[in-house]
Write an enzyme that holds these catalytic residues in place. Structure first.
Site, PDB file in Angstrom:
ATOM      1  N   HIS A   1      -7.033  -5.722   2.200  1.00  0.00           N
ATOM      2  CA  HIS A   1      -5.847  -5.228   2.898  1.00  0.00           C
ATOM      3  C   HIS A   1      -5.322  -6.321   3.831  1.00  0.00           C
ATOM      4  O   HIS A   1      -6.090  -6.873   4.630  1.00  0.00           O
ATOM      5  CB  HIS A   1      -6.187  -4.020   3.776  1.00  0.00           C
ATOM      6  CG  HIS A   1      -6.772  -2.839   3.054  1.00  0.00           C
ATOM      7  ND1 HIS A   1      -6.063  -1.673   2.862  1.00  0.00           N
ATOM      8  CD2 HIS A   1      -7.986  -2.626   2.490  1.00  0.00           C
ATOM      9  CE1 HIS A   1      -6.839  -0.785   2.233  1.00  0.00           C
ATOM     10  NE2 HIS A   1      -8.006  -1.341   1.997  1.00  0.00           N
TER      11      HIS A   1
ATOM     12  N   ASP B 166       0.846  -1.188   0.000  1.00  0.00           N
ATOM     13  CA  ASP B 166       0.000   0.000   0.000  1.00  0.00           C
ATOM     14  C   ASP B 166       0.889   1.247   0.000  1.00  0.00           C
ATOM     15  O   ASP B 166       1.902   1.309   0.699  1.00  0.00           O
ATOM     16  CB  ASP B 166      -0.920   0.001   1.229  1.00  0.00           C
ATOM     17  CG  ASP B 166      -2.055   0.994   1.097  1.00  0.00           C
ATOM     18  OD1 ASP B 166      -3.213   0.556   0.975  1.00  0.00           O
ATOM     19  OD2 ASP B 166      -1.785   2.218   1.110  1.00  0.00           O
ATOM     20  N   ILE B 167       0.503   2.246  -0.778  1.00  0.00           N
ATOM     21  CA  ILE B 167       1.323   3.448  -0.920  1.00  0.00           C
ATOM     22  C   ILE B 167       1.324   4.286   0.373  1.00  0.00           C
ATOM     23  O   ILE B 167       2.274   5.041   0.616  1.00  0.00           O
ATOM     24  CB  ILE B 167       0.820   4.291  -2.129  1.00  0.00           C
ATOM     25  CG1 ILE B 167       1.916   5.194  -2.646  1.00  0.00           C
ATOM     26  CG2 ILE B 167      -0.435   5.075  -1.792  1.00  0.00           C
ATOM     27  CD1 ILE B 167       1.605   5.795  -4.016  1.00  0.00           C
TER      28      ILE B 167
ATOM     29  N   ASN C  91     -13.018  -2.904   2.400  1.00  0.00           N
ATOM     30  CA  ASN C  91     -13.939  -1.777   2.473  1.00  0.00           C
ATOM     31  C   ASN C  91     -14.816  -1.810   1.229  1.00  0.00           C
ATOM     32  O   ASN C  91     -14.302  -1.870   0.113  1.00  0.00           O
ATOM     33  CB  ASN C  91     -13.167  -0.456   2.537  1.00  0.00           C
ATOM     34  CG  ASN C  91     -12.288  -0.364   3.772  1.00  0.00           C
ATOM     35  OD1 ASN C  91     -12.675  -0.817   4.845  1.00  0.00           O
ATOM     36  ND2 ASN C  91     -11.098   0.203   3.629  1.00  0.00           N
TER      37      ASN C  91
ATOM     38  N   GLY D  80     -16.039   2.917   3.283  1.00  0.00           N
ATOM     39  CA  GLY D  80     -14.732   3.567   3.232  1.00  0.00           C
ATOM     40  C   GLY D  80     -13.890   3.183   2.030  1.00  0.00           C
ATOM     41  O   GLY D  80     -12.675   3.412   2.012  1.00  0.00           O
TER      42      GLY D  80
ATOM     43  N   HIS E 106     -10.296  -5.063  -3.501  1.00  0.00           N
ATOM     44  CA  HIS E 106      -8.987  -5.316  -2.870  1.00  0.00           C
ATOM     45  C   HIS E 106      -9.173  -5.673  -1.411  1.00  0.00           C
ATOM     46  O   HIS E 106     -10.115  -5.230  -0.759  1.00  0.00           O
ATOM     47  CB  HIS E 106      -8.062  -4.092  -3.003  1.00  0.00           C
ATOM     48  CG  HIS E 106      -8.659  -2.814  -2.528  1.00  0.00           C
ATOM     49  ND1 HIS E 106      -9.567  -2.094  -3.279  1.00  0.00           N
ATOM     50  CD2 HIS E 106      -8.518  -2.125  -1.370  1.00  0.00           C
ATOM     51  CE1 HIS E 106      -9.938  -1.014  -2.624  1.00  0.00           C
ATOM     52  NE2 HIS E 106      -9.320  -1.007  -1.446  1.00  0.00           N
TER      53      HIS E 106
END
Ligand code: 5GP
Ligand code: ZN
Length: 127
Positions: free
Chosen positions: A115, A43-44, A100, A106, A113
């Site tokens: 997380h 994740d960026i 999400n 959110g 995706h």
């Protein structure tokens, strides 16, 4: 948009989608795992020492767009998350898998995706 979707050898991509662009290599990402159906990358904006996004290579907008044909794909993603967590050494200590879905959920990127978040104590309830 007329040409919003492009089909690459059975896989559907959305030309406006940043995660589809990562799959195509148009946006750089730190790839953690890849096979013909799944991509995992850092994740960026990580919220924990480990924060990896797992996505299907097929453009599916969210859990709301999942159908019976995706059952195996979602199962494979979750099992791959377990495998990567173990390889990174956070399997036994525990981690969190988050999805999400939609505005109130959110979701900020419209490509399904999950997380994988770990390396610190998680809190409950989430925000
Ligand atoms: P969501 O809020 O939709 O559940 O999660 C989207 C995640 O994608 C966020 O954690 C955000 O930091 C991450 N993200 C957004 N744009 C990029 C990008 O261009 N590259 C990477 N690696 N992560 C991104
Ligand atoms: Zn996409």
């Amino acid at each position: 948009m007329l040409l919003k979707y492009i089909i690459y050898a059975k896989e559907v991509r959305n030309v406006d989608c940043i995660f589809c662009k990562i799959i195509k290599g148009e946006i750089p990402a730190k790839i953690i795992y890849e096979d013909d159906k799944i991509l995992a990358f850092k994740d960026i904006s990580p919220i924990a020492p480990t924060h990896i996004l797992f996505i299907p290579k097929e453009h599916i907008e969210s859990v709301n767009f999942l159908e019976n044909q995706h059952i195996d794909l979602v199962g494979e993603i979750i099992l791959k998350m377990k495998e990567v967590a173990a390889k990174l050494g956070i399997g036994d200590e525990g981690y969190r898998i988050v999805n999400n879905c939609g505005n109130l959920g959110g979701q900020t990127v419209g490509h399904l995706h999950f997380h994988l978040i770990g390396g610190r104590q998680m809190q409950w309830p989430p925000g």
